[in-house]
Write an enzyme that holds these catalytic residues in place. Structure first.
Site, short mmCIF file in Angstrom:
data_model
loop_
_atom_site.label_atom_id
_atom_site.label_comp_id
_atom_site.label_asym_id
_atom_site.label_seq_id
_atom_site.Cartn_x
_atom_site.Cartn_y
_atom_site.Cartn_z
N GLU A 79 -16.60 -5.98 2.90
CA GLU A 79 -15.66 -5.32 3.82
C GLU A 79 -15.48 -3.84 3.49
O GLU A 79 -14.56 -3.19 4.01
CB GLU A 79 -14.31 -6.05 3.78
CG GLU A 79 -14.42 -7.48 4.29
CD GLU A 79 -13.10 -8.24 4.27
OE1 GLU A 79 -12.31 -8.03 3.32
OE2 GLU A 79 -12.86 -9.02 5.20
N TYR A 125 12.45 1.38 9.15
CA TYR A 125 11.41 1.55 8.15
C TYR A 125 10.05 1.09 8.65
O TYR A 125 9.02 1.64 8.27
CB TYR A 125 11.79 0.85 6.85
CG TYR A 125 12.77 1.67 6.06
CD1 TYR A 125 12.34 2.73 5.26
CD2 TYR A 125 14.14 1.43 6.14
CE1 TYR A 125 13.24 3.51 4.56
CE2 TYR A 125 15.05 2.21 5.46
CZ TYR A 125 14.59 3.25 4.66
OH TYR A 125 15.48 4.03 3.99
#
Length: 215
Positions: A79, A125
């Site tokens: 990956e 957030y």
């Protein structure tokens, strides 16, 4: 040269520390997930294939040249291109975190969500650390076609969610990428907990005000 070596040693230790923290708190498991960080000369350090993020060896991390060639360390993860695509499109990125975190993967399996922005702005957030979460269509792990799909979505967001797979998140620093990935996972958890309930996400005005402060 001495400064680069010192920077590399620090980043190697930080990757190990962040990996163990994520593993110990069940943000990842087994040998899933990978972390990378970019040196000031463009070289990349990355967790190798079949390595548990909870038991990394700083000396065995995979190292890539700025041109993307594996030059040192253990065999890299298949990956690796996910990270390289994020760096190509996010010029300011200093690190990338890719996990198979449970709640985020669950979000990627739900049919009918907006593929351009999967999660609502539940908290300030989340907006500040993630902002927008587009979906990358499913491709088998390691499929080179996934690279172009990630590259396309990375142009609009530093965080993407791979269908049936997991999140890939870039940050200016490794800590920033870590915290954004954790915020994404916890917001996914909140979203799943609240399914079926009437919710009050942040308004478009509140979201835009937060994003304007980030600019």
């Amino acid at each position: 040269m001495t400064a680069i070596l010192s920077e590399e040693a620090r980043l190697r230790d930080e990757i190990v520390e962040v990996g163990k923290s994520l593993f110990d708190r069940c943000f990842t498991f087994g040998s899933t997930g990978n972390i990378s960080a970019r040196l000031s000369n463009g070289d990349l350090l990355m967790t190798p294939t079949n390595a548990s993020l909870g038991a990394l060896d700083p000396a065995r991390l995979s190292k890539f040249s700025a041109e993307g060639i594996h030059v040192d360390g253990d065999k890299p993860t298949k990956e690796a291109f996910l990270h390289q695509c994020m760096y190509c499109e996010r010029a300011g990125a200093g690190a990338v975190v890719h996990l198979h975190s449970t709640n985020a993967v669950a979000i990627s399996l739900i049919d009918g969500l907006d593929p351009d922005d999967l999660l609502p702005p539940l908290t300030a957030y989340y907006v500040m650390r993630v902002g927008k979460l587009p979906m990358v269509p499913y491709f088998p792990p390691g499929d080179v076609a996934l690279a172009e799909a990630v590259r396309e979505r990375a142009r609009e967001s530093h965080a993407v969610l791979l269908a049936n797979h997991g999140p890939v998140v870039a940050g200016k620093s490794l800590r920033e990428a870590q915290y954004a990935t954790e915020e994404l996972e916890e917001t996914a958890k909140l979203f799943l907990m609240l399914r079926g309930e009437r919710i009050r996400p942040l308004t478009s005005k509140e979201r835009d005000e937060l994003l304007a402060k980030q600019a």
